[in-house]
Motif scaffolding. Structure first.
Motif, PDB file in Angstrom:
ATOM      1  N   PRO A  52       0.822  -1.225   0.000  1.00  0.00           N
ATOM      2  CA  PRO A  52       0.000   0.000   0.000  1.00  0.00           C
ATOM      3  C   PRO A  52       0.849   1.265   0.000  1.00  0.00           C
ATOM      4  O   PRO A  52       2.044   1.244   0.346  1.00  0.00           O
ATOM      5  N   SER A  85     -13.566   7.562   4.217  1.00  0.00           N
ATOM      6  CA  SER A  85     -13.438   6.753   3.001  1.00  0.00           C
ATOM      7  C   SER A  85     -11.981   6.420   2.717  1.00  0.00           C
ATOM      8  O   SER A  85     -11.654   5.276   2.344  1.00  0.00           O
ATOM      9  N   GLU A  86     -11.096   7.389   2.895  1.00  0.00           N
ATOM     10  CA  GLU A  86      -9.671   7.157   2.661  1.00  0.00           C
ATOM     11  C   GLU A  86      -9.123   6.114   3.629  1.00  0.00           C
ATOM     12  O   GLU A  86      -8.342   5.241   3.233  1.00  0.00           O
ATOM     13  N   TRP A  87      -9.528   6.224   4.890  1.00  0.00           N
ATOM     14  CA  TRP A  87      -9.040   5.272   5.885  1.00  0.00           C
ATOM     15  C   TRP A  87      -9.537   3.859   5.583  1.00  0.00           C
ATOM     16  O   TRP A  87      -8.752   2.892   5.618  1.00  0.00           O
ATOM     17  N   LYS A  88     -10.829   3.720   5.308  1.00  0.00           N
ATOM     18  CA  LYS A  88     -11.390   2.397   5.058  1.00  0.00           C
ATOM     19  C   LYS A  88     -10.726   1.724   3.859  1.00  0.00           C
ATOM     20  O   LYS A  88     -10.443   0.523   3.885  1.00  0.00           O
ATOM     21  N   HIS A  89     -10.458   2.506   2.805  1.00  0.00           N
ATOM     22  CA  HIS A  89      -9.804   1.931   1.626  1.00  0.00           C
ATOM     23  C   HIS A  89      -8.365   1.551   1.936  1.00  0.00           C
ATOM     24  O   HIS A  89      -7.908   0.443   1.603  1.00  0.00           O
ATOM     25  N   TRP A  90      -7.636   2.454   2.590  1.00  0.00           N
ATOM     26  CA  TRP A  90      -6.228   2.148   2.891  1.00  0.00           C
ATOM     27  C   TRP A  90      -6.118   0.962   3.840  1.00  0.00           C
ATOM     28  O   TRP A  90      -5.257   0.088   3.653  1.00  0.00           O
ATOM     29  N   TYR A  91      -6.972   0.892   4.831  1.00  0.00           N
ATOM     30  CA  TYR A  91      -6.905  -0.194   5.806  1.00  0.00           C
ATOM     31  C   TYR A  91      -7.165  -1.536   5.132  1.00  0.00           C
ATOM     32  O   TYR A  91      -6.551  -2.548   5.475  1.00  0.00           O
ATOM     33  N   ARG A  92      -8.060  -1.532   4.154  1.00  0.00           N
ATOM     34  CA  ARG A  92      -8.328  -2.765   3.399  1.00  0.00           C
ATOM     35  C   ARG A  92      -7.092  -3.186   2.615  1.00  0.00           C
ATOM     36  O   ARG A  92      -6.713  -4.373   2.603  1.00  0.00           O
ATOM     37  N   THR A  93      -6.430  -2.227   1.958  1.00  0.00           N
ATOM     38  CA  THR A  93      -5.220  -2.566   1.190  1.00  0.00           C
ATOM     39  C   THR A  93      -4.087  -3.006   2.111  1.00  0.00           C
ATOM     40  O   THR A  93      -3.298  -3.885   1.759  1.00  0.00           O
ATOM     41  N   ASN A 140      -4.656  -6.568   3.077  1.00  0.00           N
ATOM     42  CA  ASN A 140      -4.279  -7.441   1.963  1.00  0.00           C
ATOM     43  C   ASN A 140      -2.770  -7.650   1.925  1.00  0.00           C
ATOM     44  O   ASN A 140      -2.279  -8.764   1.651  1.00  0.00           O
TER      45      ASN A 140
END
Length: 258
Positions: free
Chosen positions: A7, A21-29, A32
């Motif tokens: 990431p 939204s930025e946090w949720k997306h980054w945390y998902r990546t 992974n």
């Protein structure tokens, strides 16, 4: 494989409109990426520190383990939703000019995501619907704004707050309407000094909250001095009318100061 899932460094402002939204997306990546390098048994906290910007690291500098660090960042970037305001937006949203039906429905679906809808009883659903209709239908935008500041709000609490604000607003309007009428009279050269004194006494009597519920002069319920039936009574001491008698004036103001 892990290098493809690596990431970017997280550097979002927690106060920005898209922070959640930025946090949720980054945390998902980031999750992974951790799964991809799981065979290396990485230290999760150290890995997290490497992938956040210095200003973000300040929020987790005192965290002793990975889970507490993630919890801290979650609280920083994902703020609790204002259920009352979100439902108000949903119920009052209208189709915009040049907005297709599909676009309009999509916006409504997005707004509904912040409304905290969940399975409730029919009675609870009814109460929430009444609360939303009550807030949306208020004539006073000031009272509506104050109610929408609550993140959650029961119907009875909404009514109690609105009632208190309505009384305070009316009292404030009543207070302000008393003073200008007397100050305007003082600019009129036709008004005599005695009339000005009488007006000043009436203004004080009208706005003062006194512990004594009875009129000092006539003994009836409290009222403005100009409405007192004893205002034209003659003083037994000096023979002047009550509105002009210095003795009466001193006693009147003394009784209102205690």
């Amino acid at each position: 494989m892990d290098k493809f899932l690596r990431p970017d460094r997280f550097d979002a402002d927690p106060n920005s409109s898209g922070a959640a939204s930025e946090w949720k997306h980054w945390y998902r990546t980031f999750n992974n990426f951790l799964e991809a390098i799981a065979s290396h048994k990485p230290d999760k906290l150290k890995t997290l520190v490497n992938y956040v910007a210095p200003r973000v690291y300040e929020y987790i500098a005192d965290s002793d383990d990975y889970d507490s660090a993630i919890t801290t960042l979650e609280k920083m970037y994902v703020k609790p939703k204002n259920e009352v305001f979100a439902r108000h937006l949903l119920s009052t949203r209208k189709q915009q000019a040049n907005e297709s039906l599909s676009e309009f429905l999509q916006v409504l679906k997005q707004l509904s995501g912040d409304c905290n809808f969940k399975a409730v009883t029919a009675e609870k659903y009814k109460e929430e619907a009444l609360r939303d209709a009550f807030i949306s239908g208020l004539r006073s935008s000031v009272i509506r704004q104050r109610l929408l500041e609550n993140k959650t709000l029961q119907l009875q609490d909404a009514f109690d707050q609105a009632l208190a604000l309505d009384i305070a607003q009316k009292s404030s309007d009543s207070y302000e309407s008393v003073i200008p009428s007397f100050s305007a009279a003082s600019d009129n050269p036709e008004v005599t000094k005695s009339s000005q004194d009488e007006a000043s006494q009436a203004a004080v009597a009208a706005v003062r909250v006194s512990r004594n519920s009875r009129c000092f002069f006539c003994g009836n319920n409290r009222h403005p001095r100009t409405m007192c039936p004893a205002r034209e009574a003659l003083c037994n001491k000096c023979g002047k009318k009550g509105t002009l008698c210095q003795n009466v004036q001193e006693l009147y103001f003394r009784s209102n100061q205690h």
